[in-house]
Design an enzyme around this catalytic site. Structure first.
Site, PDB file in Angstrom:
ATOM      1  N   ARG A 235      -1.953 -71.330 -17.288  1.00  0.00           N
ATOM      2  CA  ARG A 235      -1.030 -72.074 -16.318  1.00  0.00           C
ATOM      3  C   ARG A 235      -2.728 -73.436 -16.280  1.00  0.00           C
ATOM      4  O   ARG A 235      -3.331 -73.580 -16.771  1.00  0.00           O
ATOM      5  CB  ARG A 235      -1.701 -72.631 -14.896  1.00  0.00           C
ATOM      6  CG  ARG A 235       0.051 -71.733 -13.970  1.00  0.00           C
ATOM      7  CD  ARG A 235       1.459 -72.366 -14.139  1.00  0.00           C
ATOM      8  NE  ARG A 235       2.217 -72.171 -14.088  1.00  0.00           N
ATOM      9  CZ  ARG A 235       2.774 -71.214 -14.130  1.00  0.00           C
ATOM     10  NH1 ARG A 235       2.883 -71.554 -15.815  1.00  0.00           N
ATOM     11  NH2 ARG A 235       3.806 -70.881 -14.098  1.00  0.00           N
ATOM     12  N   GLU A 264       2.754 -82.464 -18.338  1.00  0.00           N
ATOM     13  CA  GLU A 264       3.649 -81.897 -20.128  1.00  0.00           C
ATOM     14  C   GLU A 264       4.654 -82.375 -19.208  1.00  0.00           C
ATOM     15  O   GLU A 264       5.023 -83.113 -18.065  1.00  0.00           O
ATOM     16  CB  GLU A 264       3.602 -80.427 -19.818  1.00  0.00           C
ATOM     17  CG  GLU A 264       2.606 -79.286 -19.239  1.00  0.00           C
ATOM     18  CD  GLU A 264       3.209 -77.424 -19.299  1.00  0.00           C
ATOM     19  OE1 GLU A 264       4.002 -77.589 -18.862  1.00  0.00           O
ATOM     20  OE2 GLU A 264       2.331 -77.190 -19.412  1.00  0.00           O
ATOM     21  N   HIS A 283       4.460 -74.694 -23.396  1.00  0.00           N
ATOM     22  CA  HIS A 283       5.039 -73.670 -22.788  1.00  0.00           C
ATOM     23  C   HIS A 283       5.955 -72.623 -23.598  1.00  0.00           C
ATOM     24  O   HIS A 283       6.364 -72.571 -22.651  1.00  0.00           O
ATOM     25  CB  HIS A 283       5.537 -75.214 -21.647  1.00  0.00           C
ATOM     26  CG  HIS A 283       5.358 -73.983 -19.647  1.00  0.00           C
ATOM     27  ND1 HIS A 283       4.461 -74.734 -19.021  1.00  0.00           N
ATOM     28  CD2 HIS A 283       5.141 -72.533 -20.049  1.00  0.00           C
ATOM     29  CE1 HIS A 283       4.213 -73.892 -18.279  1.00  0.00           C
ATOM     30  NE2 HIS A 283       4.207 -72.581 -18.174  1.00  0.00           N
TER      31      HIS A 283
END
Length: 317
Positions: A235, A264, A283
Site C-alpha cells: 500500500r 495514484e 498498481h
C-alpha cells in the site's frame, strides 16, 4: 436482486453474477463520480468495489438496501470496517486470489534489479555494446527480507528459496510454528531494524494502518545496505516517499520498486518520477489475467453466498 460494480471487474465475474440471476450495473469509472454513486447506491442489494471507491459512513448510510460489500482485492484501507460492522453489512475480500501474482511481481523486481535486461536492450539499440556495465549479479545467496509474513510472503519466500536466496522475515503477529517459519524455511528477525540491516532486498507485505504509515522512513533507510532495494507492492503510505527519494539520491540505498503510491496516479512533477533507480508501476502487482479472473469469480460467488443467507469464508467483518 441488483448488484452495483463501481470499478474494474474481470468479465468472468460479471458473467457469473448474471448467470446466478442478478441484475448487474457496471461502471468502472463510478468510483470517481461520488455524487452519482451516492444517488445510485440505495437501489442495490450489494456493492462491489476495488481500492478507489471510498466506502465510508456517508456511502454506507446511503446504501440503505445493501446486504454485503465485495472487495476485488485484499487491501481494506478504503473501507470503513467499523462503520460496516455497526450497520451489520458484511465485507468480503478476495482472500489470496492474487497472492501468486504479487509474489511473481516481487521476483520480477529483484531480477530486474540484478539483471536489467530492458535497460541493456535500450542501450544496444542506441548503438552501444557495454558488456561490463551490464554484468549484473546473481540472486543466489542474496538475502530477501519480508516485512509481514502472510500468504503473499509465504509464496514469495518459496520462489526466492528456489533461486538460492536466504529469506528472513519480520512480523510481530507470526508465531514460531506458523507455516511460513516452520515449513518454508524463513528465518525470523527479532526486529524490523535487524531485518533491514541484513537484507539485500526488502519486500513489504503489510496493510496500511496507523502503525505502518511511513514505517519505512529516513531512519529505516539509514539502516539498510547501500546496494539494497525496497519493493512495495502492498500500500502507498507505508513508504515515506520524500525520505525514499533523499535516501536514493544520497546513495544510502540503491533504489526501489514501487507499485503503490500515496497518491495514484503519480503526478508528472513527482520527485519519485525524476529518479531513474526508483522504478514505478501502476498498481499492477496483482493484476494478471489469472489473478483477476480468480478474484472476480471468488467475489461473485461469495457475494452470492451472503445474499442467500450464508456466511462467506472470505468475510473480514
Amino acid at each position: 436482486m441488483k448488484i452495483l460494480v463501481t470499478e474494474l471487474m474481470w468479465e468472468d465475474g460479471l458473467a457469473e453474477l448474471r448467470r446466478l440471476g442478478y441484475a448487474v450495473d457496471y461502471d468502472m469509472e463510478l468510483s470517481r463520480k461520488r455524487e452519482e454513486l451516492l444517488e445510485l447506491v440505495p437501489n442495490y442489494d450489494a456493492l462491489i468495489v476495488r481500492n478507489e471507491t471510498r466506502v465510508d459512513s456517508e456511502l454506507l448510510d446511503a446504501a440503505t438496501n445493501a446486504r454485503v460489500i465485495g472487495r476485488l482485492g485484499v487491501g481494506l484501507d478504503n473501507i470503513d470496517l467499523k462503520a460496516a460492522k455497526e450497520r451489520h453489512i458484511p465485507v468480503i475480500s478476495a482472500k489470496n486470489a492474487n497472492a501468486t501474482s504479487v509474489a511473481e511481481y516481487v521476483m520480477a523486481a529483484m531480477l530486474d534489479a540484478s539483471r536489467p535486461l530492458s535497460d541493456a536492450d535500450a542501450d544496444v539499440r542506441r548503438g552501444s555494446w557495454d558488456r561490463k556495465f551490464f554484468t549484473g549479479y546473481e540472486l543466489n545467496q542474496r538475502t530477501l527480507g519480508l516485512v509481514g509474513m502472510g500468504e503473499i510472503s509465504n509464496r514469495t519466500a518459496r520462489r526466492a528459496k528456489a533461486f538460492g536466496m536466504d529469506v528472513i522475515g519480520y512480523d510481530p503477529f507470526v508465531a514460531p510454528f506458523d507455516h511460513i517459519l516452520a515449513e518454508t524455511g524463513v528465518r525470523a528477525a527479532n526486529t524490523l531494524d535487524e531485518l533491514l540491516g541484513e537484507s539485500d532486498f526488502i519486500s513489504i507485505h503489510v496493510p496500511l494502518t496507523n502503525d505502518t504509515k511511513h514505517m519505512m522512513n529516513k531512519d529505516k533507510f539509514s539502516l539498510m545496505k547501500p546496494h539494497a532495494y525496497v519493493i512495495n507492492s502492498a500500500r502507498g503510505g507505508i513508504v515515506h516517499e520524500r525520505d525514499l527519494v533523499d535516501a536514493v539520491e544520497s546513495g544510502d540505498i540503491a533504489g526501489a520498486y514501487l507499485d503503490v503510491l500515496e497518491k495514484e496516479p503519480v503526478e508528472a512533477d513527482s520527485p519519485l518520477a525524476q529518479v531513474e533507480s526508483i522504478r514505478l508501476s501502476p498498481h499492477i502487482a496483482g493484476l494478471t489475467d489469472e489473478a483477476q479472473s480468480r478474484t472476480a469469480m471468488l467475489v461473485a460467488q461469495e457475494v452470492d453466498r451472503v445474499l442467500h443467507g450464508g456466511r462467506s469464508i472470505c468475510a473480514v467483518v
